[in-house]
Design an enzyme around this catalytic site. Sequence first.
Site, short mmCIF file in Angstrom:
data_model
loop_
_atom_site.label_atom_id
_atom_site.label_comp_id
_atom_site.label_asym_id
_atom_site.label_seq_id
_atom_site.Cartn_x
_atom_site.Cartn_y
_atom_site.Cartn_z
CB SER A 50 -0.96 -0.03 1.19
OG SER A 50 -1.96 0.95 1.06
CG ASP A 195 -4.33 -1.58 0.40
OD1 ASP A 195 -3.40 -2.27 0.84
OD2 ASP A 195 -4.44 -0.36 0.63
#
Length: 351
Positions: A50, A195
């Site tokens: 991320s 993510d």
Amino acid sequence: MKKILSIDGGGIRGIIPGMFLVALEDKLKKESRNPDAAIVDYFDFFAGTSTGGILTCLLLCPSKDHPTRPMFSAKAALDLYLEHGNEIFKMSFFKRLRAKFGLAGERYNSQIFERVLEKYFGETRLSQLIKPCIVSAYNIELRKTHFFRQQNAIARGNSRDFYLKDVCRATSAAPTYFSVAEIYSLAGVRYPLLDGGVFATNPALSGLIEVTKAYQQTRINDIHLVSLGTGQSKRSYDYEHFKKSSAMAIVPAILDIMMSGVAETSHFFLQQLFRSAGKEKNYIRIEPSSLESIKEGLDAASPSNIQKLVALGDRTVSEHEHALNDIAKFLVEEQKRTISKLPWDFLKVAR
């Protein structure tokens, strides 16, 4: 000794490890007496999830004029958050209204985020990164983890190569915050990705496994791992509030709990692994112990909170000053002992 740098996910809280990286790069310049020293020079392998995946790509992105040197300093990488954080996490009135009634899909306009990534990375590809790395994401259709591996991009060509802007968009497609990233490899293969924080908020364990698999005859006692976190959330959630809230309303809270739990679990396992090998000092975890001074949401990117994050990052650096000095000295001394070679001279390509 193989050196790994791992950077956690955490949205705008990427400012915290970003601040540590700036301090570390400055220490490396002074310790080595080399004003051009960069983070990329001192680690053999990088792992990011991320916001940590974005920082990883920034640190490893090659200069157009000098492909073996980084385009961005640690300070320039941090500036992405300081200059564009509020822009990326800015919710329109219409989206705020929809969110209030639990009707919102993505909270933020993905196109704004994508334009920022385009500005920083352009057409640079995963295969062009200066050092080997792994960046995590999750394929929602195949229901399996997806790792962007620089070594695979080099070995397998366009079928496993991606534009860096797409790698960063995918690894940071946090549920409810941004839409699922629909990206394509350079060979045109489609990947719908979320993510990487849904399973590897802390990617240090993934990085460790990747290195022991890729490097010949490397074991945990020959690895030095620096893991940078974005802060341990101590926020408690009220039972009655959870019980009465709509499913959509509590999704961000569930995501926060899940990502914190994954990060803590990885840290615990790594502590045990290095301890069992009698190499506790080879594993260093750096993150603030408390987030009480800030709004800790992944999207809490108001100008005032960004300033608070900078202050917290600065305090984190100060609290870990001794560790920072030790890391810099170790990395410079280790580099002096190592004959300079290309990143993959002693690597088996992971298939």
